[in-house]
Write an enzyme that holds these catalytic residues in place. Structure first.
Site, PDB file in Angstrom:
ATOM      1  N   THR A  26       1.987   3.120  -6.726  1.00 38.77           N
ATOM      2  CA  THR A  26       2.254   3.666  -5.410  1.00 38.77           C
ATOM      3  C   THR A  26       1.618   5.045  -5.336  1.00 38.77           C
ATOM      4  OG1 THR A  26       3.988   4.074  -3.754  1.00 38.77           O
ATOM      5  CG2 THR A  26       4.485   4.717  -6.016  1.00 38.77           C
ATOM      6  N   ALA A  86      -1.711  -1.147  -3.996  1.00 36.71           N
ATOM      7  CA  ALA A  86      -2.705  -0.085  -3.871  1.00 36.71           C
ATOM      8  C   ALA A  86      -1.988   1.251  -3.953  1.00 36.71           C
ATOM      9  CB  ALA A  86      -3.467  -0.206  -2.548  1.00 36.71           C
ATOM     10  N   VAL A 118       0.846  -1.190   0.000  1.00 36.30           N
ATOM     11  CA  VAL A 118       0.000   0.000   0.000  1.00 36.30           C
ATOM     12  C   VAL A 118       0.883   1.242   0.000  1.00 36.30           C
ATOM     13  CG1 VAL A 118      -1.816   1.294   1.194  1.00 36.30           C
ATOM     14  CG2 VAL A 118      -1.829  -1.210   1.239  1.00 36.30           C
ATOM     15  N   CYS A 119       0.588   2.169  -0.888  1.00 40.58           N
ATOM     16  CA  CYS A 119       1.256   3.466  -0.920  1.00 40.58           C
ATOM     17  C   CYS A 119       2.767   3.268  -1.097  1.00 40.58           C
ATOM     18  CB  CYS A 119       0.898   4.234   0.344  1.00 40.58           C
ATOM     19  SG  CYS A 119       1.205   6.007   0.294  1.00 40.58           S
ATOM     20  N   THR A 120       3.576   3.965  -0.298  1.00 45.40           N
ATOM     21  CA  THR A 120       5.029   3.856  -0.455  1.00 45.40           C
ATOM     22  C   THR A 120       5.597   2.588   0.167  1.00 45.40           C
ATOM     23  OG1 THR A 120       5.300   5.308   1.471  1.00 45.40           O
ATOM     24  CG2 THR A 120       5.430   6.322  -0.726  1.00 45.40           C
TER      25      THR A 120
END
Length: 240
Positions: free
Chosen positions: A125, A154, A105-107
């Site tokens: 990302t 995600a 998820v994300c970074t």
């Protein structure tokens, strides 16, 4: 889909400066997957704070984690401090190797990249770090959720809920995921269409980019060092 008779061990990496929604959004989904155990794993057993100060406590240390069926790697500003942490990167690598599914998820994607796991993999990302994916050999895909084999990415923050529901469906079937979504009353109706760089007003986007300019520049410097370590040709890219 995995047999419902198979008990799943699901674990999330917890670290200082995590973005709590990267963690707790998916937690709402993953902790409700039938016949599973969900745990948080930290480098130590000490509580940490998310980037806005929310206190979170690991269930166990990385060293005490069993082989996980599902590995969840969230992001947040604190990700930067782990990008060259050999112990954390080795743990991610080891767990990912044996997991049925890996969920970034994300970074968190940058951490997976630093562990050498994104080469030739389709990934996404957070929009502010999207341009850094090629430093890890990844193939950037500008979508909210990206699936590549047994990996699910995600894009950022709330996208973790969408990705987690997709993962729940992969693990236990669509009906199980739909039941979790219903319990959560997850039917978002945002008051503004400002959730992506493509839809946000130009002035808002400029302000947002400026607010993360420092951490983005730091992440790029780290990504360049990681690229050299991984033997990846450093691309010429720009975040703005």
């Amino acid at each position: 889909m995995i047999s419902h008779d198979t008990h799943l061990h699901i674990g999330s990496l917890l670290f200082e400066g995590v973005d709590q929604i990267d963690l707790t959004g998916p937690f709402e989904v993953l902790s409700r997957i039938p016949n599973s155990t969900y745990r948080l794993y930290g480098k130590t057993a000490e509580p940490v704070r998310d980037l806005k100060g929310l206190r979170l406590t690991p269930d166990a240390t990385l060293a005490d984690a069993p082989p996980l069926d599902v590995l969840h790697v969230p992001g947040g500003f604190g990700q930067e401090a782990l990008m060259e942490d050999a112990d954390v990167l080795a743990w991610i690598n080891r767990q990912a190797a044996g997991a049925h599914s890996v969920f970034s998820v994300c970074t968190g994607a940058l951490l997976c990249g630093a562990a050498g796991l994104l080469k030739d993999r389709r990934a996404t990302t957070h929009w502010a770090s999207f341009h850094l994916l090629p430093f890890f050999g990844a193939i950037p895909v500008n979508q909210r959720v990206v699936v590549d084999g047994n990996w699910i990415f995600a894009a950022g923050v709330t996208a973790g809920i969408d990705g987690a529901l997709r993962l729940a469906a992969e693990l236990r079937g669509d009906e199980a995921a739909q039941a979790i979504q219903l319990y959560m009353v997850y039917a978002p109706e945002p008051p503004f269409d400002s959730g992506t760089p493509e839809t946000a007003p130009a002035a808002i986007l400029a302000q947002a980019r400026n607010s993360v300019r420092g951490i983005t520049a730091q992440r790029e410097q780290t990504a360049r060092r990681v690229a050299v370590r991984l033997g990846i040709d450093v691309p010429v890219v720009g975040g703005d």
